[in-house]
Design an enzyme around this catalytic site. Structure first.
Site, short mmCIF file in Angstrom:
data_model
loop_
_atom_site.label_atom_id
_atom_site.label_comp_id
_atom_site.label_asym_id
_atom_site.label_seq_id
_atom_site.Cartn_x
_atom_site.Cartn_y
_atom_site.Cartn_z
CB SER A 133 40.52 9.90 -35.55
OG SER A 133 41.51 9.10 -35.25
CE1 TYR A 146 37.12 5.83 -34.10
CE2 TYR A 146 39.48 6.25 -34.71
CZ TYR A 146 38.19 6.65 -34.22
OH TYR A 146 38.24 7.60 -33.56
#
Length: 249
Positions: A133, A146
């Site tokens: 990401s 995350y």
């Protein structure tokens, strides 16, 4: 050039994982979709002509069984896409350690579990691609777990590339930016990309130079490149698929 290759995709029931599986099938590869949601995975696999595997990437035994099932179905394995992930939003000051550990297990340690399980089958020819990401390199509010997992996955990709190279296995990563998946649905049910702040900063003021979010299908080509023979001399790399987000400041 992935025709005939045998590819296992974790987190394959929906979103980017499903898009990668569909694109790979369209390019002539054999695909196994793996997901903890066995029913949805089976339906998605049937829709694209893939094999379905129920797998909990947080459980090493489940991962090993899933890899073995894919190998049994295809007679071998040529590629692994580590795509499974979860998101947990919380103020870092009050983030429960248990939830932090859970996110790391699913988003980071699972890459190690699946890569180790697939290693014997990939030796001499294989390719591993990890879904990261843009949060691997950028911080965002209330996303410590995350972001930490994806940042760790970036360096794990590099470490695996170095350690697996003697086995003839390439390891790379794709880092999507804002993509229209289930993770874009906020806790209140609204869509992140419809928020006024997103429309102002990322679209109107072009924090994303292409001025829009991406789609899972638009991410798939990067995965196919790394899985293919066209990337035969590429390892340890991360390609951002983000509409130019990481080119801005």
């Amino acid at each position: 050039m992935i025709r005939g290759k045998r590819i296992l995709v974790t987190g394959g029931a929906r979103g980017i994982g499903l898009a990668v599986g569909e694109a790979a099938r369209g390019a002539g590869a054999e695909v196994a979709l793996a997901d903890i949601d066995g029913d949805e995975c089976a339906a998605s696999a049937a829709a694209i002509g893939a094999h379905a595997v129920t797998m909990d990437v947080a459980d090493a035994r489940s991962v090993a069984r899933g890899v073995d099932a894919a190998v049994a179905a295809f007679g071998g394995l040529d590629g692994l896409v580590n795509n499974a992930a979860v998101f947990f939003e919380a103020d870092t000051a009050t983030l429960p350690e248990s939830r932090f550990a859970e996110v790391l297990s699913v988003n980071l340690t699972s890459i190690l579990r699946a890569s180790q399980a697939a290693l014997p089958h990939l030796r001499g020819h294989g390719s591993i691609v990890n879904t990261l990401s843009t949060q691997a390199v950028f911080g965002r509010p209330n996303a410590a777990a995350y972001g930490a997992a994806k940042g760790g996955a970036l360096n794990l990709t590099r470490a695996l590339a170095v350690d697996f190279a003697p086995h003839g296995i390439r390891v790379n990563a794709v880092a999507p930016g804002f993509v229209d998946t289930r993770m874009a649905i906020l806790p209140d049910g609204s869509h992140e990309h419809d928020q006024a702040g997103f429309r102002d900063l990322y679209v109107a003021r072009r924090k994303i130079p292409l001025a829009r979010a991406g789609t899972p299908a638009e991410c798939a080509g990067a995965f196919l490149f790394f899985l293919s023979d066209s990337a035969a001399y590429v390892t340890g790399q991360c390609l951002a698929v983000d509409g130019g987000l990481t080119a801005t400041y």
